[in-house]
Scaffold this motif. Structure first.
Motif, PDB file in Angstrom:
ATOM      1  N   ASN A 118       0.821  -1.208   0.000  1.00 41.05           N
ATOM      2  CA  ASN A 118       0.000   0.000   0.000  1.00 41.05           C
ATOM      3  C   ASN A 118       0.858   1.263   0.000  1.00 41.05           C
ATOM      4  N   ILE A 119       0.277   2.339  -0.550  1.00 41.31           N
ATOM      5  CA  ILE A 119       0.960   3.630  -0.607  1.00 41.31           C
ATOM      6  C   ILE A 119       0.011   4.692  -0.068  1.00 41.31           C
ATOM      7  N   PHE A 120       0.552   5.595   0.745  1.00 36.42           N
ATOM      8  CA  PHE A 120      -0.240   6.707   1.264  1.00 36.42           C
ATOM      9  C   PHE A 120       0.572   7.994   1.159  1.00 36.42           C
ATOM     10  N   TRP A 121      -0.107   9.124   0.869  1.00 32.30           N
ATOM     11  CA  TRP A 121       0.592  10.406   0.879  1.00 32.30           C
ATOM     12  C   TRP A 121      -0.378  11.546   1.186  1.00 32.30           C
ATOM     13  N   ALA A 122       0.179  12.623   1.723  1.00 40.13           N
ATOM     14  CA  ALA A 122      -0.584  13.841   2.011  1.00 40.13           C
ATOM     15  C   ALA A 122       0.387  15.000   2.032  1.00 40.13           C
ATOM     16  N   ASP A 123       0.061  16.084   1.337  1.00 43.34           N
ATOM     17  CA  ASP A 123       0.941  17.246   1.373  1.00 43.34           C
ATOM     18  C   ASP A 123       0.624  18.081   2.609  1.00 43.34           C
ATOM     19  N   ALA A 124       1.443  19.126   2.840  1.00 36.37           N
ATOM     20  CA  ALA A 124       1.290  19.933   4.047  1.00 36.37           C
ATOM     21  C   ALA A 124      -0.082  20.596   4.103  1.00 36.37           C
ATOM     22  N   ARG A 125      -0.590  21.013   2.954  1.00 34.37           N
ATOM     23  CA  ARG A 125      -1.897  21.672   2.919  1.00 34.37           C
ATOM     24  C   ARG A 125      -2.992  20.711   3.378  1.00 34.37           C
ATOM     25  N   SER A 126      -2.944  19.471   2.951  1.00 33.27           N
ATOM     26  CA  SER A 126      -3.930  18.471   3.390  1.00 33.27           C
ATOM     27  C   SER A 126      -3.815  18.223   4.884  1.00 33.27           C
ATOM     28  N   ARG A 127      -2.590  18.142   5.380  1.00 32.88           N
ATOM     29  CA  ARG A 127      -2.380  17.903   6.809  1.00 32.88           C
ATOM     30  C   ARG A 127      -2.864  19.095   7.622  1.00 32.88           C
ATOM     31  N   PHE A 128      -2.614  20.291   7.119  1.00 27.59           N
ATOM     32  CA  PHE A 128      -3.079  21.503   7.781  1.00 27.59           C
ATOM     33  C   PHE A 128      -4.607  21.563   7.770  1.00 27.59           C
ATOM     34  N   SER A 129      -5.199  21.208   6.635  1.00 27.32           N
ATOM     35  CA  SER A 129      -6.659  21.237   6.508  1.00 27.32           C
ATOM     36  C   SER A 129      -7.328  20.286   7.487  1.00 27.32           C
ATOM     37  N   CYS A 130      -6.645  19.190   7.793  1.00 25.45           N
ATOM     38  CA  CYS A 130      -7.236  18.200   8.693  1.00 25.45           C
ATOM     39  C   CYS A 130      -7.461  18.778  10.087  1.00 25.45           C
ATOM     40  N   ALA A 131      -6.607  19.741  10.492  1.00 24.52           N
ATOM     41  CA  ALA A 131      -6.771  20.355  11.800  1.00 24.52           C
ATOM     42  C   ALA A 131      -8.105  21.081  11.907  1.00 24.52           C
ATOM     43  N   GLN A 132      -8.597  21.601  10.782  1.00 24.51           N
ATOM     44  CA  GLN A 132      -9.859  22.321  10.776  1.00 24.51           C
ATOM     45  C   GLN A 132     -11.033  21.465  10.345  1.00 24.51           C
ATOM     46  N   PHE A 133     -10.779  20.575   9.394  1.00 23.83           N
ATOM     47  CA  PHE A 133     -11.891  19.892   8.724  1.00 23.83           C
ATOM     48  C   PHE A 133     -11.775  18.365   8.775  1.00 23.83           C
ATOM     49  N   GLY A 134     -11.033  17.861   9.749  1.00 29.57           N
ATOM     50  CA  GLY A 134     -10.863  16.406   9.861  1.00 29.57           C
ATOM     51  C   GLY A 134     -11.865  15.759  10.789  1.00 29.57           C
ATOM     52  N   ASP A 135     -12.923  16.504  11.166  1.00 26.40           N
ATOM     53  CA  ASP A 135     -13.916  15.943  12.083  1.00 26.40           C
ATOM     54  C   ASP A 135     -14.872  14.983  11.388  1.00 26.40           C
ATOM     55  N   ALA A 136     -15.175  15.245  10.114  1.00 28.66           N
ATOM     56  CA  ALA A 136     -16.065  14.371   9.330  1.00 28.66           C
ATOM     57  C   ALA A 136     -15.383  14.091   7.998  1.00 28.66           C
ATOM     58  N   ILE A 137     -15.064  12.844   7.739  1.00 30.27           N
ATOM     59  CA  ILE A 137     -14.309  12.514   6.528  1.00 30.27           C
ATOM     60  C   ILE A 137     -15.012  11.437   5.718  1.00 30.27           C
ATOM     61  N   VAL A 138     -14.678  11.436   4.442  1.00 31.88           N
ATOM     62  CA  VAL A 138     -15.170  10.410   3.520  1.00 31.88           C
ATOM     63  C   VAL A 138     -13.963   9.632   3.011  1.00 31.88           C
ATOM     64  N   PHE A 139     -13.996   8.320   3.176  1.00 34.85           N
ATOM     65  CA  PHE A 139     -12.965   7.466   2.581  1.00 34.85           C
ATOM     66  C   PHE A 139     -13.513   7.034   1.228  1.00 34.85           C
ATOM     67  N   ASP A 140     -13.097   7.739   0.198  1.00 28.93           N
ATOM     68  CA  ASP A 140     -13.676   7.598  -1.143  1.00 28.93           C
ATOM     69  C   ASP A 140     -12.964   6.493  -1.917  1.00 28.93           C
ATOM     70  N   THR A 141     -13.676   5.398  -2.143  1.00 31.48           N
ATOM     71  CA  THR A 141     -13.126   4.273  -2.909  1.00 31.48           C
ATOM     72  C   THR A 141     -13.979   4.052  -4.153  1.00 31.48           C
ATOM     73  N   THR A 142     -14.208   5.123  -4.894  1.00 32.01           N
ATOM     74  CA  THR A 142     -15.043   5.056  -6.090  1.00 32.01           C
ATOM     75  C   THR A 142     -14.520   4.035  -7.087  1.00 32.01           C
ATOM     76  N   TYR A 143     -13.219   3.788  -7.086  1.00 37.29           N
ATOM     77  CA  TYR A 143     -12.628   2.842  -8.041  1.00 37.29           C
ATOM     78  C   TYR A 143     -13.264   1.472  -7.958  1.00 37.29           C
ATOM     79  N   ARG A 144     -13.865   1.119  -6.823  1.00 35.37           N
ATOM     80  CA  ARG A 144     -14.382  -0.233  -6.633  1.00 35.37           C
ATOM     81  C   ARG A 144     -15.659  -0.479  -7.427  1.00 35.37           C
ATOM     82  N   ARG A 145     -16.246   0.575  -7.998  1.00 33.09           N
ATOM     83  CA  ARG A 145     -17.531   0.421  -8.686  1.00 33.09           C
ATOM     84  C   ARG A 145     -17.379  -0.085 -10.113  1.00 33.09           C
ATOM     85  N   GLY A 146     -16.178  -0.155 -10.632  1.00 31.90           N
ATOM     86  CA  GLY A 146     -16.024  -0.601 -12.019  1.00 31.90           C
ATOM     87  C   GLY A 146     -14.616  -1.070 -12.285  1.00 31.90           C
TER      88      GLY A 146
END
Length: 777
Positions: free
Chosen positions: A367-395
């Protein structure tokens, strides 16, 4: 229009198998006739309807087997609006001229998706330009998906395809191969004997183990064959277990006719009612039954003669059963690791807050995971409700790309991290969630929207204990169609009562009463899916979801895809990084525009209520409009005090002239705490019209600060720390402080480096600021 690519169609055509009757055959009895196995000899015709494209494929494959040809998956066509598949072609295997065996045969069918969600046969060409083969048996041909294009989501792995059809049936129906461990197989089925007609079993699972053990002792292997369902309630009434060499879809198969069929009795027991012992091939050396297994697998759909139980596990998933290699393998092409790692290293050189992780297993990338500083910073404000989006699984997909997405203060999707998933197991999902938590300095979301699969459920429970896991809306709808589709489409009364139960129940007892009524009235007591969904009601029923903060993501929908159609699971490696960065920049530019508007434009006030002015000053424009709508609506409501208990008064709030819509509001006059039975504030973080009506009645001229969430304010982007108490907890805030300062510094550096004069000024300001900080205690 987008032709299906990256797929060896000839190979796919050669591995097709269908394990159950297409529903189109079931609903069209009048156009054909049935044999005693329940199959129809109906021919395809324009206007024929199917519940899904896969069902249409099964039907055409069945027809082809009867006539004497094979089929392949042809082109697919996508919507220009959202990229979803809206049309599919299934063609004769001799279409085209890519191999010597093909003759350019023009025969095909095309199915089109209509507004109702059904698939309708729109075009057909029956004429072939080649001789037919000997027609196959009337029972449906068997379709196995090629291993790499589609690791099926739970929404897709349901009751119509072979072994992935057990979770929606009663316990006695289930062939629970998950429990076929070595010690069980040693004792499977009691004394090993010869199968015979009339032999009884307590369950289908017991019958499978018996036949499995018998086969291993004789010298052949078995697969799970067709299942047959009741026309009345859809429950499984019959199962076939076949020799692994049944059919001709793989070079190792020789069309062996040996099988054992079991029939469910009224007593609940299962009886062997059909049996064919003769094989048309040599037997292998008899084997210890605990060692061999030969069931088609989810991720490894190919005949592997060396498959042994030590290397394979049959595990239960949301849609049924899957054969998973204990020696984990990656569905990510090796080229992806090189490209992504090069990209990560270049990003780290520019962005010191860039985080990435690669799971290594026995020297191989997983597995591979990544997040830039902006995403990490955004999580401090908006990480209370998240969507784990796995749209790829539909097709069909070329890379299993997933993303963590939140909701920003403008109600826009905000990226909180990305992942490429090696294989869909609990270990993989657990690693990915742990990597996300590490990148976000241990952030624990209040809520997460993710697929229903058991592996994901268990991973979330392990990594995010206490987080409310809500199931993806698209998956719930898909499972409803698979398990209740016939009732929903043919019985309008059931559809109304079912939807009323789900969406209009106000209390737990009201929901339970309506649910039990459905069970009794429509004979759903033995429907295993119905039972399971009741057990998991807190993860999908609005009544149980609305008490948790989900940033207002609708209960009957989901957050808009972050990358849209710009970046899909079919995106080739050569374009992935470019499209990824383009999508990222587009979204962040949209956020910058809304930031500018919120600070420089003002929404129009519609009342003289000081609360409206207060919220316009604090909220972003988008969120102010949400609040303003509730405020204006509250003027058409009346509130009646119904009781008082100490400092707490309760009000019945209802719309003028509409007695059907009633909500109860509790108000504490001493603390100004307020709550409403509609749970809008708990779910969305904005006060509802009912509470605002009570505030009006009580002449409250300013909302308590706790009811204006910082995450919806204009300053949300700049961190939650400005108003934090400086008296304690600084260690908990360290990561947030660093990200907040880093984000501000990035903008400062960009402005300061614009010219030599600006650089000198910026440097002087920085030095002065540092000296001031050093003087602080």
């Amino acid at each position: 229009m987008n032709a299906a690519t990256d797929m060896n169609r000839e190979e796919l055509g050669n591995i097709m198998t269908v394990r159950t009757k297409p529903a189109a055959l079931l609903v069209a009895q009048s156009n054909g006739h049935r044999d005693d196995e329940g199959e129809s000899k109906m021919e395809p015709q324009v206007g024929l309807e199917f519940d899904s494209a896969e069902e249409a494929q099964e039907f055409y494959s069945c027809y082809a087997t009867q006539v004497g040809f094979k089929i392949r998956i042809g082109q697919l066509y996508r919507s220009r609006v959202d990229g979803s598949v809206i049309s599919r072609r299934f063609v004769c295997s001799k279409e085209g001229f890519q191999t010597n065996s093909r003759t350019g045969c023009p025969a095909f069918i095309r199915v089109q998706k209509v507004d109702s969600g059904k698939w309708v046969l729109a075009n057909i060409k029956k004429e072939h330009n080649h001789e037919f083969e000997a027609s196959g048996e009337i029972c449906p041909p068997r379709i196995q998906r090629k291993s790499f294009p589609t690791p099926r989501s739970s929404a897709g792995g349901a009751s119509r395809t072979g072994i992935r059809s057990h979770e929606d049936d009663s316990p006695s129906d289930i062939v629970d191969i998950k429990r076929l461990k070595k010690e069980e197989m040693d004792a499977a089925g009691g004394p090993v004997g010869e199968p015979y007609k009339g032999l009884e079993f307590n369950s289908a699972n017991e019958a499978y183990k018996f036949y499995y053990t018998y086969a291993a002792n004789i010298g052949f292997r078995i697969r799970i064959g067709q299942l047959f369902r009741s026309k009345h309630d859809g429950s499984i009434t019959s199962r076939r277990f076949v020799c692994s060499k049944e059919g001709h879809q793989h070079p190792s198969r020789v069309g062996c006719g040996a099988y054992m069929r079991i029939q469910r009795q009224e007593s609940g027991r299962w009886v062997v009612d059909r049996l064919q012992k003769e094989h048309n091939h040599e037997f292998e050396t008899p084997t210890d039954p605990s060692r061999l297994v030969s069931v088609a697998s989810k991720g490894y759909n190919r005949e592997e003669g060396s498959s042994v139980l030590e290397n394979l596990d049959l595990v239960e998933t949301n849609g049924g059963l899957s054969l998973v290699k204990r020696v984990r393998e990656s569905n990510i092409g090796s080229d992806w690791y090189n490209v992504l790692l090069d990209y990560f290293q270049s990003r780290q050189a520019e962005d010191t807050g860039f985080f990435y992780a690669v799971e290594m297993r026995e020297g191989k990338g997983m597995n591979i995971f990544w997040a830039d500083a902006r995403s990490r910073f955004s999580c401090a404000q908006f990480g209370d409700a998240i969507v784990f989006d796995t749209t790829y699984r539909r097709g069909s997909y070329s890379v299993p790309f997933a993303s963590f997405v939140g909701v920003n203060h403008h109600r826009q999707p905000v990226l909180l991290g990305c992942a490429v998933i090696a294989e869909e197991s609990e270990e993989s999902f657990t690693w990915i969630f742990q990597a996300w938590a590490r990148a976000m300095s241990g952030c624990r979301p209040v809520s997460i929207i993710a697929d229903q699969d058991r592996a994901i459920q268990q991973s979330i429970a392990q990594v995010f204990p206490g987080t409310h896991h809500r199931f993806s809306a698209w998956q719930i709808l898909a499972k409803e169609q698979e398990n209740l589709g016939a009732l929903l489409s043919m019985d309008a009364e059931f559809k109304y009562e079912y939807e009323t139960c789900i969406f209009q129940s106000q209390t737990a007892s009201e929901f339970d009463s309506a649910w039990n009524m459905l069970i009794n009235k429509y004979n759903l007591r033995e429907n295993a899916w119905f039972k399971e969904m009741y057990r998991m009601r807190k993860s999908w029923v609005p009544l149980h979801i609305k008490g948790t903060f989900f940033a207002g993501i609708p209960v009957d929908g989901s957050l808009k895809s972050y990358f849209g159609t710009l970046l899909t699971a079919q995106t080739p490696l050569s374009e992935f990084i470019v499209r990824y960065e383009k999508g990222l920049e587009q979204r962040r530019e949209e956020e910058r525009k809304e930031d500018f508007n919120s600070f420089n434009l003002q929404a129009v006030l519609h009342t003289k209520d000081p609360i409206e002015e207060q919220c316009r000053r604090l909220y972003t424009i988008t969120m102010f409009k949400v609040f303003q709508k509730e405020l204006l609506e509250c003027y058409s409501y009346v509130g009646i005090k119904i009781n008082v208990e100490g400092a707490i008064s309760r009000y019945l709030v209802q719309k003028c002239g509409n007695g059907d819509e009633r909500n109860t509001v509790a108000f504490n006059a001493s603390t100004l705490n307020i709550s409403c039975s509609c749970k809008m504030f708990e779910f969305e973080g904005v006060l509802c019209r009912h509470t605002l009506k009570v505030f009006q009645i009580m002449n409250i001229r300013e909302l308590p600060s706790r009811y204006i969430l910082h995450r919806w304010s204009k300053n949300a982007k700049y961190g939650i720390l400005r108003d934090a108490d400086s008296g304690g907890g600084s260690q908990d805030y360290k990561a947030l402080m660093m990200w907040s300062l880093r984000e501000e510094a990035r903008n400062y550096i960009e402005a300061g480096a614009a010219s030599l004069e600006r650089y000198k000024l910026a440097f002087e300001i920085m030095q002065e600021g540092r000296r001031n900080l050093c003087w602080q205690n």
